[in-house]
Every structure is written in C-alpha cells, then in structure tokens.
Motif scaffolding. Structure first.
Motif, PDB file in Angstrom:
ATOM      1  N   CYS A  54      -9.103  61.977  34.116  1.00 43.06           N
ATOM      2  CA  CYS A  54      -9.171  62.503  35.632  1.00 43.06           C
ATOM      3  C   CYS A  54      -8.212  61.411  36.299  1.00 43.06           C
ATOM      4  N   PRO A  55      -7.162  61.752  37.016  1.00 41.81           N
ATOM      5  CA  PRO A  55      -6.326  60.867  37.667  1.00 41.81           C
ATOM      6  C   PRO A  55      -6.704  60.413  38.848  1.00 41.81           C
ATOM      7  N   ALA A  56      -6.728  59.114  39.213  1.00 40.52           N
ATOM      8  CA  ALA A  56      -7.159  58.543  40.504  1.00 40.52           C
ATOM      9  C   ALA A  56      -6.431  58.714  41.803  1.00 40.52           C
ATOM     10  N   SER A  57      -5.280  59.147  41.489  1.00 41.82           N
ATOM     11  CA  SER A  57      -4.383  59.183  42.654  1.00 41.82           C
ATOM     12  C   SER A  57      -4.687  60.167  43.553  1.00 41.82           C
ATOM     13  N   PRO A  58      -5.041  61.662  43.070  1.00 47.50           N
ATOM     14  CA  PRO A  58      -5.304  62.488  43.982  1.00 47.50           C
ATOM     15  C   PRO A  58      -6.587  62.282  44.612  1.00 47.50           C
ATOM     16  N   LEU A  59      -7.540  61.669  44.045  1.00 46.49           N
ATOM     17  CA  LEU A  59      -8.744  61.094  45.010  1.00 46.49           C
ATOM     18  C   LEU A  59      -8.388  60.222  45.881  1.00 46.49           C
ATOM     19  N   LEU A  60      -7.664  59.254  45.993  1.00 47.12           N
ATOM     20  CA  LEU A  60      -7.070  58.466  46.986  1.00 47.12           C
ATOM     21  C   LEU A  60      -6.399  59.334  48.266  1.00 47.12           C
ATOM     22  N   LEU A  61      -5.563  60.250  47.712  1.00 47.39           N
ATOM     23  CA  LEU A  61      -4.877  61.096  48.615  1.00 47.39           C
ATOM     24  C   LEU A  61      -5.729  61.758  49.376  1.00 47.39           C
ATOM     25  N   GLY A  62      -6.968  62.451  48.918  1.00 52.26           N
ATOM     26  CA  GLY A  62      -7.957  63.175  49.262  1.00 52.26           C
ATOM     27  C   GLY A  62      -8.720  62.267  50.440  1.00 52.26           C
ATOM     28  N   LEU A  63      -9.190  61.182  49.874  1.00 49.92           N
ATOM     29  CA  LEU A  63      -9.669  60.225  50.889  1.00 49.92           C
ATOM     30  C   LEU A  63      -8.869  59.799  52.131  1.00 49.92           C
TER      31      LEU A  63
ATOM     32  N   LEU B 154      -0.392  71.014  51.579  1.00 47.92           N
ATOM     33  CA  LEU B 154       0.669  71.181  50.805  1.00 47.92           C
ATOM     34  C   LEU B 154       0.737  69.823  49.858  1.00 47.92           C
ATOM     35  N   GLY B 155       0.680  68.624  50.670  1.00 46.13           N
ATOM     36  CA  GLY B 155       0.893  67.444  49.995  1.00 46.13           C
ATOM     37  C   GLY B 155      -0.099  67.257  48.937  1.00 46.13           C
ATOM     38  N   LEU B 156      -1.596  67.690  49.246  1.00 45.63           N
ATOM     39  CA  LEU B 156      -2.494  67.626  48.226  1.00 45.63           C
ATOM     40  C   LEU B 156      -2.355  68.310  46.979  1.00 45.63           C
ATOM     41  N   VAL B 157      -1.884  69.714  47.303  1.00 44.59           N
ATOM     42  CA  VAL B 157      -1.631  70.739  46.174  1.00 44.59           C
ATOM     43  C   VAL B 157      -0.544  70.324  45.261  1.00 44.59           C
ATOM     44  N   ALA B 158       0.528  69.599  45.933  1.00 41.03           N
ATOM     45  CA  ALA B 158       1.917  69.041  45.084  1.00 41.03           C
ATOM     46  C   ALA B 158       1.286  67.834  44.435  1.00 41.03           C
ATOM     47  N   ALA B 159       0.549  67.054  44.959  1.00 43.96           N
ATOM     48  CA  ALA B 159      -0.002  65.843  44.090  1.00 43.96           C
ATOM     49  C   ALA B 159      -0.725  66.276  42.949  1.00 43.96           C
ATOM     50  N   SER B 160      -1.485  67.287  42.910  1.00 44.41           N
ATOM     51  CA  SER B 160      -2.312  68.057  41.967  1.00 44.41           C
ATOM     52  C   SER B 160      -1.321  68.696  40.865  1.00 44.41           C
ATOM     53  N   ALA B 161      -0.572  69.267  41.437  1.00 49.36           N
ATOM     54  CA  ALA B 161       0.284  70.171  40.628  1.00 49.36           C
ATOM     55  C   ALA B 161       1.425  69.337  39.658  1.00 49.36           C
ATOM     56  N   VAL B 162       1.648  68.014  40.127  1.00 43.58           N
ATOM     57  CA  VAL B 162       2.676  67.421  39.265  1.00 43.58           C
ATOM     58  C   VAL B 162       1.931  66.117  38.395  1.00 43.58           C
ATOM     59  N   ALA B 163       0.736  66.407  38.459  1.00 39.16           N
ATOM     60  CA  ALA B 163      -0.188  65.202  37.823  1.00 39.16           C
ATOM     61  C   ALA B 163      -0.071  65.422  36.274  1.00 39.16           C
ATOM     62  N   THR B 164       0.059  64.243  35.524  1.00 32.50           N
ATOM     63  CA  THR B 164       0.197  64.347  34.143  1.00 32.50           C
ATOM     64  C   THR B 164      -1.045  65.153  33.480  1.00 32.50           C
ATOM     65  N   THR B 165      -2.255  65.220  34.131  1.00 38.44           N
ATOM     66  CA  THR B 165      -3.484  65.753  33.320  1.00 38.44           C
ATOM     67  C   THR B 165      -3.421  67.377  33.850  1.00 38.44           C
ATOM     68  N   SER B 166      -4.532  67.982  33.715  1.00 39.21           N
ATOM     69  CA  SER B 166      -4.499  69.251  34.021  1.00 39.21           C
ATOM     70  C   SER B 166      -4.907  69.360  35.351  1.00 39.21           C
ATOM     71  N   PHE B 167      -4.327  70.681  35.977  1.00 39.89           N
ATOM     72  CA  PHE B 167      -4.443  70.740  37.342  1.00 39.89           C
ATOM     73  C   PHE B 167      -5.683  71.206  37.829  1.00 39.89           C
ATOM     74  N   LEU B 168      -6.731  71.512  37.049  1.00 41.72           N
ATOM     75  CA  LEU B 168      -8.037  71.549  37.466  1.00 41.72           C
ATOM     76  C   LEU B 168      -8.685  70.253  37.449  1.00 41.72           C
ATOM     77  N   ARG B 169      -8.474  69.492  36.845  1.00 39.75           N
ATOM     78  CA  ARG B 169      -8.976  67.836  37.025  1.00 39.75           C
ATOM     79  C   ARG B 169      -8.366  67.216  38.279  1.00 39.75           C
ATOM     80  N   SER B 170      -7.057  67.663  38.460  1.00 41.30           N
ATOM     81  CA  SER B 170      -6.490  66.885  39.703  1.00 41.30           C
ATOM     82  C   SER B 170      -7.098  67.523  40.904  1.00 41.30           C
ATOM     83  N   ILE B 171      -7.479  68.715  41.019  1.00 37.72           N
ATOM     84  CA  ILE B 171      -7.703  69.306  42.016  1.00 37.72           C
ATOM     85  C   ILE B 171      -9.233  68.968  42.290  1.00 37.72           C
TER      86      ILE B 171
END
Length: 507
Positions: free
Chosen positions: A433-442, A153-170
């Motif tokens: 492509c936002p960097a924050s979701p990548l760091l959260l995933g790592l 849920l944390g990863l999905v929420a971080a992707s959903a509220v990103a300022t770029t597209s949802f697909l790029r965040s995922i």
C-alpha cells in the motif's frame, strides 16, 4: 507579468548570502541522501522540516526544494555503482548504468547522468517561468467548486499512476482524508474524532505522519536481513568520465527528448519524476535503431531517464506553487511548509509574494549550477560514502526523527504517535500500500472539505454547482475518465496475469 523583470527580482533575492547558503546546504544534503540507498528526498525533507520553523519562508523552501532535486542528481550514483537505486526515480538507470560499471566504465555514466540532469533541470526551469504565470491567470477564475474538483483530480491522478493497484491507492487516499478530519470542525468549532485527548484538537500533524511513513518505516525496512553488494572503486579521472564521440552524439537528442517528456509529465498532478523516468526509458528503447543495446550498457538508458526525472522535479513545482495542488509527496511537504509559515497556497502566491515565487525559481537555477560542480569533481567522494555501513546511519536517523517530532508540539504524545504510525506504515508497506496517496489525502483533505462546504453554502445545498461551472464540470469529467481508464487497465492486467497463470499450469 513580464518574465525578465520577475526573474531579475528573483535573482536579486536568491543571491543574498543566507539564501545562497540554504541553497548549497540543500543540494549538498540532497546529493548525499540520494546517493545512500534506502533513504530518499522525502525522508530527508521530513526530518529537516521542523528545523526550518524559524527560517524565513523563502529560505525554508530553498533548503527543502534543494534537497529534492539534489536527490535526483545523487540517486543515480548508487544505481550505477551498486545496482541499488538511491531514489525510485533512479531505479531504471540501474539497468544500463550498472552494466557499464561492470564493464569497468563506471565514471562515464556518472558523468553523463550529472550532465543530463543539469540539462533537464535548466530547460525545465525556463518552462516553469513561462508557463506558471499563464496557469495562474486561468486559476484566478477558480471558485470553491473549481478548487474542490481540481483537488479531487490531483488525488485521483496520484492514485492512478501509483505503481501498486488502483484500489489500494484509493484506499490510502481515503485513510488520509479520514486522518484529516481529526480535530476541530472548521465550521462548527466542535471537536471530532479526538477520543477525549486534548492535544488531538489541533489535528494530526502531517509532519508526524510524513516522518513515520517515510522515515521510520524506511529505517525498519532497511533493517531487514538483505545483503548489500560490495562496491569496486572505479577510476574517476577526467579521461575515464568522457564518453566516446558516438555516445556523446546519441546523448544530445536523448537528453532533449527526456527533458521534453519529463517537463510535460512533471507539470501534471500525480505524475512526477518516477513515472517520467520509466517512460523516458521506454521511449528511448522504441526510437533506438539498436534496442538490443538496452540493458547491456546503452548510454541512452542513463541519459534519457536522468534528464526526464530532473525536468519533472522542476516542473512539479508548477501545480504546487501556482495552484496549491501538490503533485507528489514532496509537493505535499512543500505545500505544508507554506502553510506553516502563514502563506496560503494557490494562485495568489505569485501576485502577493512575488519575491518568494521568483526567488525560489532563481534559486533552482543556482542550485543546478552548484550540483554540476558538486557531482562531477567529487564523484570519488560519493563513491567512498557508499561504503558507510547502514548500522551506523540508522541510529542517527531515528534520533533526528524524534527531535523533529518533539519540536512540533513539545509533547511525548507525538513520539508515541510517531512510533504507532511507523509500525502501521511498515505493515502497509508489506501489504504493498503506497504511502504517498495517504499523505496527499491528509494535506488536501481539510482544504477539500473547506471548499466543498463553501461551494454548498453559496449554492444553498445544490450539488449541481459542481457540474454547472464549465471548469469544474470539465475537471470532474476528466476525473471520471481517468477512473474508467485506470479500472479498465487494471482489469486487462488481471486478465493477462490469469491467462499466463493458466498457461503455466497447463504446461
């Protein structure tokens, strides 16, 4: 757990000489970093994190968290004076703050932003102290399946509220998860994706990734040829700072609304100060009797977002400390700090290390008082610092990045990895492509894998265990609902853009 005895323990710990020093250095550096456009708290924390390896865990957290909420204070300075946001969360403040500066009243929004930040931060800390124990009591019921679902849920929420597209965040989340697979398998002990490089057996350090994506990439982006506007030295006397009686009256309820909104959103994984700041501005514009003032110098456009982003910065520690789920990139870095110092994040932190949890909460109270004294009397100093040419700053930043990366493993390979990831981060930033979701995933990837495999071992390979538990099933349902709503919003936005494009072509 009783609130007042715990706060007493926290203040007794936070008032030690070393912790007070860490707090002051953290908030001072955070204010300085926030006031300089193009840097930001994540860059500063990434650079200084390796230097905290020899600190006590609480001292390291006090220093790094002070940088975070200190940057929220300082970020408004560049927004108001230069129309260049010091941090993303302060971007919306530039609309009215810079308009007031153009009218010769720059000192007033600088003063009001500091006061609103103080109010938002202090009220939010009360909510942290009250809400965190209740959240922990619920989190103690969590098992491997619930933890996996919560992290998802944390990863999905971080992707959903990103300022770029949802697909790029995922996509960036998946890249982070793949990077987290490099190294030794936690169950079999076999090496995977190391390409025969022995040092890769330890995996890719999140410190190197953070420094590359948030430090080196920012340096490369700021070296692009774009003009930096000149700054006029405003009057910074006490009379120049004071708002009118009507402005002060309007600011009271504005700061309280911004605090309430920021506190609620900050406690949600993936939201954070930036979203809170923009939503607070929208709310103030809707409730105002004179919405036409906004964008032309409305004090509410400064006070509301500043109270909201500082409240969100404080309550963002709730999921990070009580659940072990980072809400944003800074939360991920602080979570990594706990892991580096041998403390397992999660609900047991509060019961096993109460002096750490409550000491950090108390230090943030002290830090907010320090920030009020740092920001208001020294407004003139921060104004002068903004005139430093960036060409003098970036060589020092690069040197600190290299020293920090070298200290991770004393290996030149880490420096090559820093350079390669920095170039990749620059390319990804150009692709939006936002960097924050990548760091959260790592950060979350290895913990997600561990809980996934543990849940399957306990259920003998039955994936139904993730929906049989009411808590896990409810969290997964929330994940699915969030994905559906985000995809629908993306689809509607695409339709609107296409229709507006057709209208322009038709005219």
């Amino acid at each position: 757990m009783d609130l007042f005895p715990n706060l007493s323990l926290g203040f007794a710990t936070a008032f030690s000489l070393s912790n007070l020093l860490y707090c002051f250095v953290g908030v001072f550096v955070g204010t300085l970093i926030g006031a300089l456009p193009g840097l930001g708290a994540v860059t500063a924390i990434s650079m200084l994190l390796p230097f905290t390896f020899g600190f006590e865990p609480l001292g390291a957290l006090i220093l790094l968290s002070g940088i975070f909420y200190g940057a929220m204070y300082g970020g408004s300075t560049a927004s108001i004076l230069l129309n260049l946001p010091g941090t993303p969360a302060n971007a919306i403040v530039a609309l009215d703050g810079y308009a007031l500066a153009q009218q010769g009243r720059a000192a007033m929004p600088l003063f009001m932003s500091a006061v609103a930040s103080f109010v938002g931060g202090c009220i939010a800390l009360v909510l942290v102290g009250v809400a965190a124990p209740a959240i922990v009591s619920i989190a103690l019921e969590f098992g491997p399946a619930e933890y996996f679902s919560m992290m998802l849920l944390g990863l999905v929420a971080a992707s959903a509220v990103a300022t770029t597209s949802f697909l790029r965040s995922i996509g960036m989340v998946l890249v982070g998860l793949l990077l987290g697979l490099v190294g030794m398998d936690i169950v079999s002990g076999m090496m995977r994706f190391t390409f025969g490089i022995p040092i890769m057996a330890e995996g890719i350090s999140f410190i190197v990734v953070a420094m590359a994506l948030f430090g080196l990439t920012e340096v490369m982006s700021n070296l692009e040829p774009h003009g930096r506007p000149s700054i006029t030295q405003p009057k910074t006397g006490w009379r120049d700072m004071m708002p009118t009686r009507d402005e002060a009256k309007r600011s009271v309820w504005t700061s309280l609304r911004g605090t309430a909104l920021g506190s609620a959103l900050g406690a949600l994984p993936g939201a954070g100060p930036t979203i809170s700041s923009f939503m607070a501005y929208t709310v103030e514009q809707r409730v105002s009797r004179h919405p036409e003032r906004f964008g032309k110098g409305a004090v509410e456009g400064v006070v509301g977002p500043e109270a909201a982003n500082n409240a969100a910065a404080q309550t963002g520690f709730i999921p990070t400390l009580s659940l072990g789920i980072p809400g944003d990139a800074v939360g991920a870095l602080l979570l990594g700090t706990l892991i580096i110092h041998g403390i397992q994040p999660g609900p047991m932190v509060m019961s096993r290390h109460p002096e750490l949890f409550w000491g950090l909460i108390a230090s943030m109270w002290i830090g907010n008082v320090m920030l009020l004294w740092i920001n208001i009397p020294f407004i003139g100093l921060w104004v002068k610092i903004l005139s430093i040419p960036y060409r003098l700053l970036y060589p020092a930043i690069v040197v600190f990045l290299c020293i920090g990366v070298w200290s991770v493993a004393n290996s030149t390979f880490q420096l090559y990895l820093l350079a390669g990831l920095g170039v990749a981060g620059y390319v990804l930033s150009k692709l939006d492509c936002p960097a924050s979701p990548l760091l959260l995933g790592l950060i979350l990837g290895p913990m997600m894998e561990e809980n996934l495999r543990r849940a399957l071992l306990m259920s003998r390979g039955d994936f139904g265990t993730f929906v049989e538990s009411p808590i896990s099933g409810g969290i997964l349902a929330a994940c699915l609902l969030l994905v559906v709503l985000t995809v629908m919003a993306e689809f509607r936005r695409g339709r609107r853009m296409q229709s507006s494009r057709l209208e322009r072509n038709g005219t």
